[in-house]
Design an enzyme around this catalytic site. Structure first.
Site, PDB file in Angstrom:
ATOM      1  N   ARG A 161      -3.199   8.805  -2.778  1.00  0.00           N
ATOM      2  CA  ARG A 161      -2.790   7.576  -2.602  1.00  0.00           C
ATOM      3  C   ARG A 161      -1.475   7.567  -3.582  1.00  0.00           C
ATOM      4  O   ARG A 161      -0.446   7.239  -3.295  1.00  0.00           O
ATOM      5  CB  ARG A 161      -3.399   6.352  -2.094  1.00  0.00           C
ATOM      6  CG  ARG A 161      -4.479   6.606  -1.287  1.00  0.00           C
ATOM      7  CD  ARG A 161      -4.298   6.278   0.215  1.00  0.00           C
ATOM      8  NE  ARG A 161      -3.538   7.127   0.867  1.00  0.00           N
ATOM      9  CZ  ARG A 161      -4.163   8.315   1.246  1.00  0.00           C
ATOM     10  NH1 ARG A 161      -5.140   8.578   1.036  1.00  0.00           N
ATOM     11  NH2 ARG A 161      -3.350   9.155   1.871  1.00  0.00           N
ATOM     12  N   GLN A 220      -1.129  -7.701   0.607  1.00  0.00           N
ATOM     13  CA  GLN A 220      -2.424  -6.923   0.870  1.00  0.00           C
ATOM     14  C   GLN A 220      -2.504  -5.566   0.338  1.00  0.00           C
ATOM     15  O   GLN A 220      -3.356  -4.485   0.452  1.00  0.00           O
ATOM     16  CB  GLN A 220      -2.971  -6.982   2.205  1.00  0.00           C
ATOM     17  CG  GLN A 220      -3.352  -8.256   2.767  1.00  0.00           C
ATOM     18  CD  GLN A 220      -3.393  -8.377   4.150  1.00  0.00           C
ATOM     19  OE1 GLN A 220      -4.280  -8.057   4.821  1.00  0.00           O
ATOM     20  NE2 GLN A 220      -2.367  -8.662   5.098  1.00  0.00           N
ATOM     21  N   VAL A 266      -1.511  -2.136  -1.604  1.00  0.00           N
ATOM     22  CA  VAL A 266      -2.024  -1.521  -3.039  1.00  0.00           C
ATOM     23  C   VAL A 266      -0.959  -0.679  -3.663  1.00  0.00           C
ATOM     24  O   VAL A 266      -1.153  -0.516  -4.981  1.00  0.00           O
ATOM     25  CB  VAL A 266      -3.358  -1.023  -3.056  1.00  0.00           C
ATOM     26  CG1 VAL A 266      -4.383  -1.853  -2.660  1.00  0.00           C
ATOM     27  CG2 VAL A 266      -3.066   0.343  -2.131  1.00  0.00           C
ATOM     28  N   ASP A 267       0.440  -0.630  -2.911  1.00  0.00           N
ATOM     29  CA  ASP A 267       1.432   0.177  -3.608  1.00  0.00           C
ATOM     30  C   ASP A 267       2.201  -0.813  -4.353  1.00  0.00           C
ATOM     31  O   ASP A 267       1.978  -1.980  -4.626  1.00  0.00           O
ATOM     32  CB  ASP A 267       2.344   0.808  -2.340  1.00  0.00           C
ATOM     33  CG  ASP A 267       3.009  -0.292  -1.672  1.00  0.00           C
ATOM     34  OD1 ASP A 267       3.601  -1.170  -1.992  1.00  0.00           O
ATOM     35  OD2 ASP A 267       2.735  -0.313  -0.243  1.00  0.00           O
ATOM     36  N   HIS A 289      -5.618  -7.162  -2.720  1.00  0.00           N
ATOM     37  CA  HIS A 289      -6.400  -5.810  -2.681  1.00  0.00           C
ATOM     38  C   HIS A 289      -6.429  -5.053  -3.837  1.00  0.00           C
ATOM     39  O   HIS A 289      -6.790  -3.881  -3.573  1.00  0.00           O
ATOM     40  CB  HIS A 289      -6.430  -5.213  -1.114  1.00  0.00           C
ATOM     41  CG  HIS A 289      -6.759  -6.256  -0.022  1.00  0.00           C
ATOM     42  ND1 HIS A 289      -6.306  -5.958   1.342  1.00  0.00           N
ATOM     43  CD2 HIS A 289      -7.636  -7.504  -0.184  1.00  0.00           C
ATOM     44  CE1 HIS A 289      -6.770  -6.953   2.238  1.00  0.00           C
ATOM     45  NE2 HIS A 289      -7.702  -7.757   1.370  1.00  0.00           N
ATOM     46  N   GLY A 342       4.059  -7.658   8.856  1.00  0.00           N
ATOM     47  CA  GLY A 342       3.453  -6.460   9.052  1.00  0.00           C
ATOM     48  C   GLY A 342       1.807  -6.362   8.337  1.00  0.00           C
ATOM     49  O   GLY A 342       1.507  -5.606   8.139  1.00  0.00           O
ATOM     50  N   THR A 343       1.250  -7.359   8.975  1.00  0.00           N
ATOM     51  CA  THR A 343      -0.305  -7.328   8.940  1.00  0.00           C
ATOM     52  C   THR A 343      -0.879  -7.722  10.154  1.00  0.00           C
ATOM     53  O   THR A 343      -0.311  -8.466  11.026  1.00  0.00           O
ATOM     54  CB  THR A 343      -0.686  -8.304   7.887  1.00  0.00           C
ATOM     55  OG1 THR A 343      -2.202  -8.223   7.900  1.00  0.00           O
ATOM     56  CG2 THR A 343      -0.051  -9.549   8.142  1.00  0.00           C
ATOM     57  N   SER A 344      -1.856  -6.976  10.636  1.00  0.00           N
ATOM     58  CA  SER A 344      -2.685  -7.228  11.842  1.00  0.00           C
ATOM     59  C   SER A 344      -3.512  -8.512  11.688  1.00  0.00           C
ATOM     60  O   SER A 344      -4.104  -8.925  12.710  1.00  0.00           O
ATOM     61  CB  SER A 344      -3.403  -6.078  12.232  1.00  0.00           C
ATOM     62  OG  SER A 344      -4.468  -6.041  11.194  1.00  0.00           O
TER      63      SER A 344
END
Ligand code: OAD
Length: 232
Positions: A56, A86, A88-89, A104, A175-177
């Site tokens: 990643r 959320q 991690v990039d 996260h 862009g989050t479910s």
């Protein structure tokens, strides 16, 4: 200036070429989440988990922020912007956002296996250090593990995130479910009279009676449209 609080998820970085988790062909289809994103998976096979996050990290060097990230950063000209991600990039930071809360964790950091949330043991990696190996040790002598909040672990940054959400004048979700808690519950802390916008190409079920203004587009096009609404 008004406070704009933005909650982002994997869809924010999709147009940069980073897979989402739950869309078809997403990361959790390719790698069993129990193996690579739980404390139990790490105990069972640390090598596999370390390798997964090495990959990643390597990908981070090949991708760049998309227009959506850039527009989020540009809104700092008009609002006090807090990005609660959320992800991690580091694409929000690289696009120029100056206040980013990572719920996260962060790919660019590693920490102690024994005390992952002890700030003394969290280390920022330089790109040349992105390949972590078994035997690379934290200052307490334990193996360096990814600075990632795995399933079943507490989310220490949630308290700080809630504080910012409670001060929002405008709230935006991109862009989050909204499948993963406590992040998905942040909507419940948005003050009653505050407008809520949501950018996502798919319909996202909202577990609340909040009125949400949905823009059914990808992050870049959606942000272009939202900018016209917010900045007149
Ligand atoms: P998901 O994969 O669950 O959801 C991604 C969302 O992005 C979906 O609603 C998609 O419709 C949307 N999407 C896809 N392409 C998009 C685009 N171009 N522009 C905008 N939106 C798009 O990802 P998250 O909700 O972020 O945690 O997942 C939350 C957490 O679960 C992650 O942080 C991760 C994962 O397990 C950890 O790894 C700890």
């Amino acid at each position: 200036m008004k406070n704009l609080v933005i909650l982002t998820g994997a869809g924010m970085s999709a147009e940069s070429g980073i897979s989402t988790f739950r869309d078809a062909g997403g990361l959790w289809d390719q790698y069993p989440v129990e193996q690579v994103a739980t404390p139990e998976g790490y105990v069972a096979n640390p090598q596999l988990v370390i390798q997964f996050y090495n990959e990643r990290r390597k990908q981070l060097l090949q991708v760049k922020p998309n227009r959506g990230h850039e527009l989020v950063a540009e809104l700092e000209k008009y609002f006090n912007v807090t990005v609660i991600t959320q992800n991690v990039d580091n694409l929000h930071e690289r696009a120029g956002s100056s206040h980013v809360i990572h719920l996260h964790g962060e790919l660019t950091k590693v920490t102690s296996t024994l005390q992952p949330n002890n700030p003394n043991y969290i280390k920022e990696l330089k790109p040349e250090e992105f390949e972590v190996k078994i035997g690379d040790l934290a200052a307490d002598g334990s193996q360096f593990r990814p600075f990632i909040v795995w399933f079943g672990e507490s989310v220490p940054m949630i308290e700080k995130a809630i504080e910012y959400v409670e001060t929002a004048d405008v709230f935006l979700i991109i862009g989050t479910s909204l499948n993963v808690y406590p992040a998905a519950g942040l909507l419940n802390y948005v003050p009653r009279d505050v407008p809520v916008y949501l950018i996502d190409p798919k319909e996202v079920p909202i577990a609340s009676d909040r009125k949400v203004y949905a823009i059914r587009k990808g992050a870049s096009d959606g942000m272009e449209e939202l900018k016209k609404i917010l900045v007149r």
